[in-house]
Design an enzyme around this catalytic site. Structure first.
Site, PDB file in Angstrom:
ATOM      1  N   ARG A 142       0.861  -1.180   0.000  1.00  0.00           N
ATOM      2  CA  ARG A 142       0.000   0.000   0.000  1.00  0.00           C
ATOM      3  C   ARG A 142       0.897   1.229   0.000  1.00  0.00           C
ATOM      4  O   ARG A 142       2.125   1.126   0.078  1.00  0.00           O
ATOM      5  CB  ARG A 142      -1.029  -0.011   1.147  1.00  0.00           C
ATOM      6  CG  ARG A 142      -0.673  -0.710   2.420  1.00  0.00           C
ATOM      7  CD  ARG A 142       0.424  -0.088   3.202  1.00  0.00           C
ATOM      8  NE  ARG A 142       0.190   1.316   3.439  1.00  0.00           N
ATOM      9  CZ  ARG A 142       1.108   2.198   3.675  1.00  0.00           C
ATOM     10  NH1 ARG A 142       2.375   1.844   3.729  1.00  0.00           N
ATOM     11  NH2 ARG A 142       0.820   3.469   3.869  1.00  0.00           N
ATOM     12  N   GLY A 143       0.276   2.407  -0.093  1.00  0.00           N
ATOM     13  CA  GLY A 143       1.059   3.634  -0.272  1.00  0.00           C
ATOM     14  C   GLY A 143       1.155   3.902  -1.769  1.00  0.00           C
ATOM     15  O   GLY A 143       1.489   2.995  -2.548  1.00  0.00           O
ATOM     16  N   ALA A 144       0.850   5.153  -2.151  1.00  0.00           N
ATOM     17  CA  ALA A 144       0.678   5.440  -3.580  1.00  0.00           C
ATOM     18  C   ALA A 144       1.863   5.017  -4.466  1.00  0.00           C
ATOM     19  O   ALA A 144       1.668   4.311  -5.476  1.00  0.00           O
ATOM     20  CB  ALA A 144       0.376   6.933  -3.744  1.00  0.00           C
ATOM     21  N   GLN A 168      -1.949   2.636  10.065  1.00  0.00           N
ATOM     22  CA  GLN A 168      -0.663   2.656   9.340  1.00  0.00           C
ATOM     23  C   GLN A 168       0.412   3.414  10.116  1.00  0.00           C
ATOM     24  O   GLN A 168       1.599   3.133   9.958  1.00  0.00           O
ATOM     25  CB  GLN A 168      -0.838   3.313   7.961  1.00  0.00           C
ATOM     26  CG  GLN A 168      -1.624   2.491   6.953  1.00  0.00           C
ATOM     27  CD  GLN A 168      -3.077   2.888   6.928  1.00  0.00           C
ATOM     28  OE1 GLN A 168      -3.648   3.265   7.949  1.00  0.00           O
ATOM     29  NE2 GLN A 168      -3.710   2.792   5.777  1.00  0.00           N
ATOM     30  N   ASP A 194      -1.885  10.758  -1.964  1.00  0.00           N
ATOM     31  CA  ASP A 194      -2.312   9.714  -2.914  1.00  0.00           C
ATOM     32  C   ASP A 194      -2.677  10.300  -4.263  1.00  0.00           C
ATOM     33  O   ASP A 194      -2.650   9.615  -5.280  1.00  0.00           O
ATOM     34  CB  ASP A 194      -3.488   8.934  -2.345  1.00  0.00           C
ATOM     35  CG  ASP A 194      -3.026   8.119  -1.158  1.00  0.00           C
ATOM     36  OD1 ASP A 194      -3.004   8.671  -0.035  1.00  0.00           O
ATOM     37  OD2 ASP A 194      -2.609   6.969  -1.363  1.00  0.00           O
ATOM     38  N   ASN A 250      -5.193  12.598   0.720  1.00  0.00           N
ATOM     39  CA  ASN A 250      -4.337  11.696   1.499  1.00  0.00           C
ATOM     40  C   ASN A 250      -5.225  10.946   2.495  1.00  0.00           C
ATOM     41  O   ASN A 250      -6.446  11.144   2.546  1.00  0.00           O
ATOM     42  CB  ASN A 250      -3.238  12.502   2.213  1.00  0.00           C
ATOM     43  CG  ASN A 250      -2.141  11.608   2.772  1.00  0.00           C
ATOM     44  OD1 ASN A 250      -1.630  10.741   2.064  1.00  0.00           O
ATOM     45  ND2 ASN A 250      -1.786  11.789   4.021  1.00  0.00           N
TER      46      ASN A 250
HETATM   47  O1  MRU Z   1      -4.474   3.292   2.281  1.00  0.00           O
HETATM   48  P1  MRU Z   1      -2.989   3.451   2.179  1.00  0.00           P
HETATM   49  O2  MRU Z   1      -2.224   2.887   3.329  1.00  0.00           O
HETATM   50  O3  MRU Z   1      -2.456   2.963   0.832  1.00  0.00           O
HETATM   51  O4  MRU Z   1      -2.789   5.026   2.209  1.00  0.00           O
HETATM   52  C1  MRU Z   1      -1.500   5.547   2.114  1.00  0.00           C
HETATM   53  C2  MRU Z   1      -1.430   6.994   2.310  1.00  0.00           C
HETATM   54  O5  MRU Z   1      -2.416   7.683   2.459  1.00  0.00           O
HETATM   55  C3  MRU Z   1      -0.091   7.596   2.204  1.00  0.00           C
HETATM   56  O6  MRU Z   1       0.052   8.676   3.080  1.00  0.00           O
HETATM   57  C4  MRU Z   1       0.068   8.077   0.757  1.00  0.00           C
HETATM   58  O7  MRU Z   1      -0.080   6.998  -0.125  1.00  0.00           O
HETATM   59  C5  MRU Z   1       1.343   8.730   0.508  1.00  0.00           C
HETATM   60  S1  MRU Z   1       2.590   7.528   0.459  1.00  0.00           S
HETATM   61  C6  MRU Z   1       4.091   7.947   0.124  1.00  0.00           C
END
Ligand code: MRU
Length: 367
Positions: A53-55, A203, A244, A254
């Site tokens: 996960r994470g963009a 997270q 995101d 985000n």
């Molecule tokens: O739902 P997730 O855990 O994928 O969400 C991630 C986030 O919101 C992060 O802050 C975002 O992707 C930025 S990551 C470098």
């Protein structure tokens, strides 16, 4: 970054040149388990269930997902099937669409026999590029941290606040929001991070705290509701989060709860930064509220919590009264006016169309 002394990225190819491996983030911080992705279906499942996960990492996993699909069947039909399957795995992080568009544009004109090697090569490049981008975000963010440090008594600890996980686990390496923090820490600047737990998936508590701890960065986990209070008491020098999807006008989507932190930061005069790489900018949209699809996740993420019991077993417990419904929007949009600066691989700019275009002039509509 290192885990118990061993350098890791979050995604890599095994020596057989076909299988992709990832760290299973659903098991952290309790267990460190590496999973194999052998098919495009494995990649889709890993993204959908948040094993990754994470963009930026979602984008990298999607690129390898395309490579896995093409290794199985290099036909046009498979290319389209894999594109659609992966695109639907999660709706909000635009890095997913960026990576899939990039892979499809490269592979589609090639004869099928040439697609497999080209796909793996490009997925590798996307990962290497992400590492370099995040390193640069860290360098530019470090300049801002030094500026904040210069306003404090010499040697005083700088207190950052972050939400969700935008560290190396959310990217291929370094992270976006956390890259400046790692680089400040490595440069000997005394820095401490307030880590929002980030309900409902935690997270912050599970991932950000884990990775900061592994790198030796001083940090304290706080309940999501504590940030405003800490800001009122002068205990936060700056906030930094990831994104995101950021619109061409600088609205920042985000993890849910980011907006509330930005409001509190604004009210207390605390600088609020967003670290993001260029694939997170959606140049096709302007208004984040109107145009960004917000993922609605299962109510079970609120109604149940997973953790390790005192006897050492993993257990899931219910935390809501039976029968109470729960709503679970996973992201929110922070309007550009609440953002002090966007920290990108090209430098720091105002959260506005003019600011972004000063760094990415090739995206001007006239260009
Ligand atoms: O739902 P997730 O855990 O994928 O969400 C991630 C986030 O919101 C992060 O802050 C975002 O992707 C930025 S990551 C470098």
């Amino acid at each position: 970054m290192k885990v118990d002394g061993k350098p890791y990225r979050t995604i890599w190819l095994t020596p057989n040149g076909t299988t992709v491996q990832v760290i299973d983030q659903t098991l952290l911080p309790h267990d460190f388990v590496v999973r194999d992705l052998d098919t495009v279906e494995d990649a889709e499942l890993a993204i959908r269930t948040m094993i990754v996960r994470g963009a930026p990492l979602i984008g990298a996993a999607a690129a390898y997902g395309m490579a896995l699909a093409i290794a199985e069947d290099p036909s046009d039909a498979m290319l389209e099937r894999a594109y659609t399957l992966l695109l639907e795995s999660r709706p909000t992080a635009v890095n997913l669409r960026w990576a899939l568009d990039d892979m499809r544009a490269l592979l589609s004109p090639l004869p099928p026999a040439k697609r497999r090697d080209a796909a793996y090569r490009r997925a590798d490049e996307i990962c290497d590029e992400d590492v370099e981008i995040c390193r640069r975000i860290g360098q530019h963010g470090l300049v801002e941290i030094r500026r904040i440090a210069a306003r404090k008594p010499s040697g005083a600890t700088i207190n950052a606040l972050t939400h969700c996980n935008a560290g190396w686990l959310a990217t291929v390496d370094w992270g976006t929001a956390l890259s400046p923090i790692y680089q400040a820490h490595d440069a000997g600047i005394p820095i401490h991070v307030w880590v929002d737990e980030t309900r409902p998936r935690n997270q912050g508590a599970s991932l950000t705290a884990w990775e900061l701890g592994k790198h030796g960065v001083p940090h304290t986990v706080i309940a999501d509701n504590a940030g405003g209070h800490l800001m009122q008491h002068g205990k936060v020098d700056f906030c930094v989060v990831g994104s995101d999807r950021t619109t061409r006008r600088g609205d920042v989507c985000n993890k849910i709860g980011t907006y509330l932190k930005a409001l509190a930061a604004h009210d207390n005069g605390v600088p609020f930064y967003v670290g993001l790489p260029y694939p997170t900018i959606d140049w096709t949209i302007e208004d984040g509220h109107r145009d960004i699809p917000i993922e609605e996740r299962s109510a079970r993420e609120l109604s149940h919590m997973m953790g390790r019991t005192e006897s050492g077993e993993m257990a899931t417990v219910a935390v809501l009264p039976g029968g109470s419904p729960a709503a679970n929007p996973a992201f929110d949009v922070t309007p550009a006016r609440l953002v002090t600066g966007l920290i990108t691989e090209r430098g720091v700019c105002a959260a506005s169309e003019a600011g972004l275009l000063s760094l990415y002039p090739e995206q001007s509509k006239a260009a």
